[in-house]
Design a protein around this motif. Structure first.
Motif, short mmCIF file in Angstrom:
data_model
loop_
_atom_site.label_atom_id
_atom_site.label_comp_id
_atom_site.label_asym_id
_atom_site.label_seq_id
_atom_site.Cartn_x
_atom_site.Cartn_y
_atom_site.Cartn_z
N VAL A 112 43.87 36.72 50.78
CA VAL A 112 42.67 36.36 50.01
C VAL A 112 43.03 35.31 48.96
O VAL A 112 44.14 35.29 48.44
CB VAL A 112 42.03 37.61 49.36
CG1 VAL A 112 42.87 38.15 48.22
CG2 VAL A 112 40.63 37.33 48.88
N HIS A 113 42.10 34.39 48.69
CA HIS A 113 42.31 33.37 47.67
C HIS A 113 41.66 33.82 46.37
O HIS A 113 40.55 34.35 46.38
CB HIS A 113 41.71 32.04 48.12
CG HIS A 113 42.47 31.40 49.22
ND1 HIS A 113 42.28 31.74 50.54
CD2 HIS A 113 43.45 30.46 49.20
CE1 HIS A 113 43.10 31.02 51.28
NE2 HIS A 113 43.81 30.25 50.50
N LEU A 114 42.35 33.61 45.26
CA LEU A 114 41.84 33.99 43.95
C LEU A 114 42.39 33.02 42.90
O LEU A 114 43.38 32.34 43.15
CB LEU A 114 42.20 35.43 43.62
CG LEU A 114 43.67 35.78 43.40
CD1 LEU A 114 43.76 37.01 42.52
CD2 LEU A 114 44.36 36.06 44.72
N PRO A 115 41.73 32.95 41.73
CA PRO A 115 42.24 32.08 40.67
C PRO A 115 43.65 32.50 40.24
O PRO A 115 43.95 33.70 40.18
CB PRO A 115 41.25 32.27 39.52
CG PRO A 115 40.02 32.80 40.15
CD PRO A 115 40.46 33.58 41.35
N ARG A 116 44.49 31.53 39.98
CA ARG A 116 45.88 31.82 39.63
C ARG A 116 45.99 32.69 38.38
O ARG A 116 46.88 33.50 38.26
CB ARG A 116 46.65 30.52 39.42
CG ARG A 116 48.13 30.77 39.25
CD ARG A 116 48.96 29.56 39.00
NE ARG A 116 48.39 28.33 39.47
CZ ARG A 116 48.92 27.14 39.22
NH1 ARG A 116 50.01 27.04 38.53
NH2 ARG A 116 48.34 26.06 39.66
N GLU A 117 45.04 32.53 37.44
CA GLU A 117 45.11 33.31 36.21
C GLU A 117 44.87 34.80 36.45
O GLU A 117 45.26 35.63 35.63
CB GLU A 117 44.12 32.77 35.18
CG GLU A 117 42.68 32.94 35.57
CD GLU A 117 41.74 32.29 34.57
OE1 GLU A 117 40.61 32.76 34.46
OE2 GLU A 117 42.14 31.32 33.91
#
Length: 78
Positions: A48-53
């Protein structure tokens, strides 16, 4: 013939008013979504892709949750 002329001029005036309003309509303010500015990373476990923060990392790999961090990367990622 008089009715045809009347309908013709009504149609011309309506089209002119519509065009005038369309040209002079205020433009909506363009706002970028906050997520568009953030760099995204891919979870090494589930993909899954998610914001790095919001991601957790171990070395050069990123994970979406503590459980996936503990499980480590999938077999194809090792």
């Amino acid at each position: 013939m008089g009715l045809f002329r009347l309908l013709f001029w009504i149609a011309i005036i309506a089209a002119a008013v519509w065009l005038w309003r369309r040209i002079n309509r205020p433009r909506p303010a363009h706002r970028d979504s906050p997520a568009a500015d953030k760099p995204m990373v891919r979870c090494a476990q589930c993909g899954v892709h998610l914001p790095r923060e919001h991601a957790l990392n171990r070395g050069e790999r990123w994970y979406c949750s503590q459980a996936h961090l503990e499980q480590g990367p999938t077999d194809g990622e090792r």
